[in-house]
Every structure is written in structure tokens, then in C-alpha cells.
Design a protein around this motif. Structure first.
Motif, PDB file in Angstrom:
ATOM      1  N   THR A 101     -44.036 -28.737 -18.488  1.00  0.00           N
ATOM      2  CA  THR A 101     -43.527 -27.795 -17.485  1.00  0.00           C
ATOM      3  C   THR A 101     -42.362 -28.400 -16.722  1.00  0.00           C
ATOM      4  OG1 THR A 101     -45.722 -26.775 -17.236  1.00  0.00           O
ATOM      5  CG2 THR A 101     -44.152 -26.434 -15.448  1.00  0.00           C
ATOM      6  N   SER A 102     -42.497 -29.665 -16.321  1.00  0.00           N
ATOM      7  CA  SER A 102     -41.411 -30.307 -15.578  1.00  0.00           C
ATOM      8  C   SER A 102     -40.178 -30.494 -16.462  1.00  0.00           C
ATOM      9  CB  SER A 102     -41.878 -31.664 -15.024  1.00  0.00           C
ATOM     10  OG  SER A 102     -42.124 -32.596 -16.057  1.00  0.00           O
ATOM     11  N   GLN A 103     -40.386 -30.854 -17.726  1.00  0.00           N
ATOM     12  CA  GLN A 103     -39.261 -31.006 -18.649  1.00  0.00           C
ATOM     13  C   GLN A 103     -38.576 -29.662 -18.900  1.00  0.00           C
ATOM     14  OE1 GLN A 103     -41.109 -32.794 -22.052  1.00  0.00           O
ATOM     15  NE2 GLN A 103     -41.587 -34.684 -20.958  1.00  0.00           N
ATOM     16  N   ALA A 104     -39.360 -28.592 -18.904  1.00  0.00           N
ATOM     17  CA  ALA A 104     -38.787 -27.265 -19.126  1.00  0.00           C
ATOM     18  C   ALA A 104     -37.840 -26.889 -17.997  1.00  0.00           C
ATOM     19  CB  ALA A 104     -39.895 -26.230 -19.249  1.00  0.00           C
ATOM     20  N   ILE A 105     -38.192 -27.254 -16.765  1.00  0.00           N
ATOM     21  CA  ILE A 105     -37.332 -26.932 -15.627  1.00  0.00           C
ATOM     22  C   ILE A 105     -35.990 -27.641 -15.757  1.00  0.00           C
ATOM     23  CG2 ILE A 105     -37.076 -27.163 -13.117  1.00  0.00           C
ATOM     24  CD1 ILE A 105     -40.178 -26.923 -12.976  1.00  0.00           C
ATOM     25  N   MET A 106     -36.010 -28.881 -16.273  1.00  0.00           N
ATOM     26  CA  MET A 106     -34.772 -29.639 -16.473  1.00  0.00           C
ATOM     27  C   MET A 106     -34.090 -29.265 -17.790  1.00  0.00           C
ATOM     28  SD  MET A 106     -34.383 -31.863 -13.932  1.00  0.00           S
ATOM     29  CE  MET A 106     -33.553 -33.357 -14.467  1.00  0.00           C
ATOM     30  N   LYS A 107     -34.739 -28.403 -18.548  1.00  0.00           N
ATOM     31  CA  LYS A 107     -34.322 -28.022 -19.898  1.00  0.00           C
ATOM     32  C   LYS A 107     -34.179 -29.261 -20.785  1.00  0.00           C
ATOM     33  CE  LYS A 107     -32.001 -24.378 -22.378  1.00  0.00           C
ATOM     34  NZ  LYS A 107     -30.859 -23.451 -22.527  1.00  0.00           N
ATOM     35  N   LEU A 108     -35.234 -30.086 -20.748  1.00  0.00           N
ATOM     36  CA  LEU A 108     -35.299 -31.290 -21.563  1.00  0.00           C
ATOM     37  C   LEU A 108     -36.304 -31.154 -22.707  1.00  0.00           C
ATOM     38  CD1 LEU A 108     -35.179 -34.040 -18.786  1.00  0.00           C
ATOM     39  CD2 LEU A 108     -33.350 -33.373 -20.360  1.00  0.00           C
ATOM     40  N   VAL A 109     -36.829 -29.951 -22.922  1.00  0.00           N
ATOM     41  CA  VAL A 109     -37.725 -29.728 -24.054  1.00  0.00           C
ATOM     42  C   VAL A 109     -36.916 -29.898 -25.336  1.00  0.00           C
ATOM     43  CG1 VAL A 109     -39.152 -28.029 -25.258  1.00  0.00           C
ATOM     44  CG2 VAL A 109     -39.233 -28.175 -22.764  1.00  0.00           C
ATOM     45  N   PRO A 110     -37.313 -30.817 -26.218  1.00  0.00           N
ATOM     46  CA  PRO A 110     -36.498 -31.090 -27.423  1.00  0.00           C
ATOM     47  C   PRO A 110     -36.465 -29.882 -28.354  1.00  0.00           C
ATOM     48  CG  PRO A 110     -38.622 -32.222 -27.555  1.00  0.00           C
ATOM     49  CD  PRO A 110     -38.523 -31.666 -26.165  1.00  0.00           C
ATOM     50  N   GLU A 111     -35.266 -29.486 -28.674  1.00  0.00           N
ATOM     51  CA  GLU A 111     -35.084 -28.359 -29.598  1.00  0.00           C
ATOM     52  C   GLU A 111     -34.516 -28.884 -30.926  1.00  0.00           C
ATOM     53  OE1 GLU A 111     -33.922 -24.540 -27.237  1.00  0.00           O
ATOM     54  OE2 GLU A 111     -32.781 -26.180 -26.324  1.00  0.00           O
ATOM     55  N   ASP A 145     -31.194 -18.090 -14.041  1.00  0.00           N
ATOM     56  CA  ASP A 145     -32.175 -18.376 -15.089  1.00  0.00           C
ATOM     57  C   ASP A 145     -31.713 -19.594 -15.887  1.00  0.00           C
ATOM     58  OD1 ASP A 145     -34.149 -18.418 -16.961  1.00  0.00           O
ATOM     59  OD2 ASP A 145     -33.790 -16.402 -17.742  1.00  0.00           O
ATOM     60  N   LEU A 146     -32.442 -20.704 -15.731  1.00  0.00           N
ATOM     61  CA  LEU A 146     -32.044 -21.955 -16.381  1.00  0.00           C
ATOM     62  C   LEU A 146     -32.212 -21.901 -17.895  1.00  0.00           C
ATOM     63  CD1 LEU A 146     -33.526 -24.611 -13.907  1.00  0.00           C
ATOM     64  CD2 LEU A 146     -31.284 -23.475 -13.867  1.00  0.00           C
ATOM     65  N   ILE A 147     -33.122 -21.078 -18.384  1.00  0.00           N
ATOM     66  CA  ILE A 147     -33.361 -21.018 -19.825  1.00  0.00           C
ATOM     67  C   ILE A 147     -32.114 -20.539 -20.569  1.00  0.00           C
ATOM     68  CG2 ILE A 147     -34.694 -19.855 -21.649  1.00  0.00           C
ATOM     69  CD1 ILE A 147     -37.095 -19.905 -19.808  1.00  0.00           C
ATOM     70  N   GLY A 148     -31.345 -19.674 -19.928  1.00  0.00           N
ATOM     71  CA  GLY A 148     -30.156 -19.137 -20.573  1.00  0.00           C
ATOM     72  C   GLY A 148     -28.947 -20.053 -20.499  1.00  0.00           C
ATOM     73  N   LYS A 149     -29.058 -21.182 -19.827  1.00  0.00           N
ATOM     74  CA  LYS A 149     -27.908 -22.072 -19.669  1.00  0.00           C
ATOM     75  C   LYS A 149     -27.772 -23.007 -20.864  1.00  0.00           C
ATOM     76  CE  LYS A 149     -27.460 -22.052 -14.668  1.00  0.00           C
ATOM     77  NZ  LYS A 149     -26.153 -21.394 -14.730  1.00  0.00           N
ATOM     78  N   THR A 150     -26.537 -23.390 -21.145  1.00  0.00           N
ATOM     79  CA  THR A 150     -26.278 -24.340 -22.228  1.00  0.00           C
ATOM     80  C   THR A 150     -26.588 -25.753 -21.743  1.00  0.00           C
ATOM     81  OG1 THR A 150     -23.981 -24.725 -21.574  1.00  0.00           O
ATOM     82  CG2 THR A 150     -24.410 -22.852 -23.052  1.00  0.00           C
ATOM     83  N   GLN A 151     -26.663 -26.703 -22.682  1.00  0.00           N
ATOM     84  CA  GLN A 151     -26.910 -28.088 -22.303  1.00  0.00           C
ATOM     85  C   GLN A 151     -25.762 -28.639 -21.457  1.00  0.00           C
ATOM     86  OE1 GLN A 151     -29.582 -30.033 -22.512  1.00  0.00           O
ATOM     87  NE2 GLN A 151     -30.732 -28.361 -23.447  1.00  0.00           N
TER      88      GLN A 151
END
Length: 353
Positions: free
Chosen positions: A50-60, A76-82
Motif C-alpha cells: 500500500t505504501s509503495q503504491a502511493i509512491m507508485k513504486l509497485v514494480p511493473e 490521481d497518482l495512478i495516472g501519472k507517469t514515472q
């Protein structure tokens, strides 16, 4: 209070050779500015993901955001690019990891590592960056900052390294600080110092904190509100007082019962939660905690419970909160701990120096 972060129906899965692991399954919570939220649960409950998801650090692409939103100040952070997230990490959202040596470059002096954060996010001269770096080292309680500024991480103790990591995380004055088990690798004395330091810094600069931990003792010292996670879901959410004094979910009862306590004979007793967490390759039907619960009913194995409202701040995902459910008492260990906590709260003991 003003809303800073809101997570809505977040679901994250990981592709593995064995299949798809449903690591996060419909998580909802919010965080206000200046507030501390603790997320607690056993290993594998989904706290760190959950914490990694907020930082968008979930490995894709192994990790996938299946649905939901992570709204930070309405974005919405999910829609942002790296690239967009890289600009926000450190400046808007800072993070402290469990092991400071994973965050520090062993070949680089700590002063340079702190000033690099400043150079990344601010237009600042080398002289001003050094002055700010020294100020941060003093702020986090590192003595002889001028000398320490030019030392390498291996020249610091574990507690001092963690203070350096905190200084780096605070360098760009983030609005949100995520602390993922930041004191687990430290001894209890240093742990207490780090927790006190974080509370003092929060009071000074007003940063909101998400504190990830499995240690309810830490929660009691740090949190305004608590989210209890199990099998990728939040099963209870409330103020720290509600979670400690009026827990309602059997899993929360189990966590509280497993905290060390001294009985009348001076012997330490621990009550373990029976069984093991479910395999999230194939999440169970109904209440995920049912197989480990002494209070499970037939419906727990048939239908997932909704989130029941206990108060405006207290919510519980358990069929025991249904109006037609039988009345049950928490285990004696929880009742005993509640009495002790209540007595300690109402009758503080003063110790003369």
C-alpha cells in the motif's frame, strides 16, 4: 481538517509463475494534513505494498494497478507517469524505509546525499545547500554536524543512520512522509529516540505521516488513527483510542492479545493467533479471517462482510457488527489489557527523579 490523501477502492495484483496474487483488494482510507495514520497487520497483510503504491513504486509489469484511485491533493497518482512521479517523490511525498543502509549510498558522504535531494527539487546554490544540510542534521539530533556532514554511512551507528535518512526525507519539506517500519532494525532505546524525534519534527513542520508497522506499541505512541490490515484489506479503522479501548474485529483482538503483558506472577504471556494468513493466489470466499477466528459464523464462509459503521470515525469489516449477529465478548486477554490501559491512563504514576 483539510484532506491531503484519499485512497479509493485500490486493488493491486502481482503476476507470478504460480498465478496472480491479489495483494491489495479494495482498500479505502484517507489522511488529513498534519495527521498520523498507522497501518498495522501481520507480515504479508499488504501494508508495505500500500505504501509503495502511493509512491507508485509497485514494480511493473509484474505488479498491476487493477482498479481504484490514489488522490493526493485531488490528483490521481495512478495516472501519472514515472517522470511525473519522480518530481513528486521527495518534494511532495517522502519515504523512510526499514533499513537505512538500503537508502544510503555507502560510497558517498552523507552530506552530499542530503544536498543531492535539494539540488534535485530546488534551485539552490552549493553554499545554501550545505547550510541547509547542516541545519537538517542538527534538526534530527546529530551532534557535531559540521564533522558528520563529511563522513560516510559506515561511520554512523544504526540509529544515527536512520536519523540521516529522516533528514534526507525531510530535505524538500514534503507534505506527506511515509515511514515503512523505520524502527524495526533498531534496539528499543534507539527506537524510542527515533519515534520521539519524528513526533517532534511533525509538531515543528506539520508533515502528515503514514506509519507502517506490525508493532502496536509503536502505534500507541505515534498514531492519531489506525487502519488494521488483513489479507490485502482494511478490516478495522478508527482512532487510536477506539482501536485500543474498543476494538471490534476478531483479528484486532488477536493482535492486541499477542502484545506482551505481565501477569500477576510477573511472567510474560503471549497469545498467538492460530493458523496462517490465506493464500492470495486464491482468496477465500467470505471473511478472509474466518478460518482463524473462534467467532466465525456460517455467513463468514459464504459472503464477504461490508464495512459496518460503529461511529463517525470507527468502521469494522465483520459480520459480528450486523444487528442480527449474536453478542460476543472479546477474549480475556483483550479485556485484561483494556483494564490495564484504562487504569494507566486514569491514574498516571509519578516517579521522582
Amino acid at each position: 481538517m483539510e484532506r491531503l490523501l484519499e485512497v479509493k477502492d485500490l486493488a493491486i495484483s502481482f503476476r507470478t509463475r504460480a498465478g496472480e496474487v491479489q495483494a491489495i483488494r479494495g482498500v479505502n482510507f484517507h489522511l488529513d494534513k498534519g495527521e498520523t495514520l498507522a497501518i498495522v497487520g501481520e507480515s504479508g497483510s499488504g501494508k508495505s505494498v500500500t505504501s509503495q503504491a502511493i509512491m507508485k513504486l509497485v514494480p511493473e509489469p509484474q505488479g498491476q494497478y487493477k482498479r481504484g484511485q490514489i488522490l493526493f491533493e485531488g490528483q490521481d497518482l495512478i495516472g501519472k507517469t514515472q517522470n511525473q512521479m519522480q518530481k513528486m517523490r521527495g518534494k511532495e511525498i517522502g519515504m523512510i524505509f526499514q533499513d537505512p543502509m538500503t537508502s544510503l549510498n555507502p560510497t558517498m558522504k552523507v552530506g552530499k546525499q542530503i544536498t543531492e535531494v535539494l539540488f534535485t527539487h530546488e534551485k539552490i546554490s552549493a553554499a545554501d545547500a550545505r547550510a541547509r544540510g547542516l541545519e537538517l542534521l542538527k534538526l534530527v539530533g546529530i551532534p557535531n554536524a559540521d564533522r558528520r556532514f563529511n563522513q560516510y554511512p559506515h561511520e554512523f551507528s544504526g540509529g544515527m543512520r536512520q536519523r540521516v535518512v529522516i533528514a534526507m526525507a525531510l530535505a524538500a519539506n514534503p507534505k506527506l512522509l511515509i515511514a515503512d517500519e523505520p524502527t524495526t532494525a533498531l534496539d528499543v532505546t534507539i527506537q524510542a529516540q527515533i519515534l520521539e524525534l519524528m513526533k517532534e519534527l511533525q509538531a515543528k513542520i506539520g508533515t502528515a505521516i503514514i506509519f507502517i508497522t506490525h508493532d502496536l506499541g509503536v502505534v500507541a505512541k505515534m498514531a492519531d488513527r489506525v487502519a488494521v490490515m488483513y489479507a490485502g484489506q482494511i478490516v478495522e479503522m478508527g482512532t487510536a483510542e477506539e482501536i485500543f479501548y474498543d476494538p471490534r474485529h476478531p483479528y484486532t483482538w488477536g493482535l492486541l492479545s499477542s502484545m506482551p503483558a505481565l501477569d500477576s506472577n510477573g511472567e510474560q504471556k503471549l497469545t498467538a493467533i492460530p493458523g496462517t494468513p490465506p493464500d492470495l493466489l486464491h482468496p477465500p470466499v467470505g471473511d478472509a479471517f474466518a478460518l482463524r477466528s473462534n467467532y466465525a459464523m456460517k455467513i463468514d464462509f459464504e459472503k464477504e462482510p461490508p464495512m459496518f459503521k460503529v461511529s463517525d470515525t470507527h468502521f469494522v469489516k465483520s459480520w459480528l457488527l450486523h444487528p442480527e449477529a449474536p453478542t460476543v465478548q472479546p477474549p480475556e486477554a483483550v479485556l485484561r489489557r483494556q483494564r490495564k490501559l484504562s487504569n494507566a491512563y486514569e491514574k498516571p504514576v509519578l516517579v521522582e527523579a
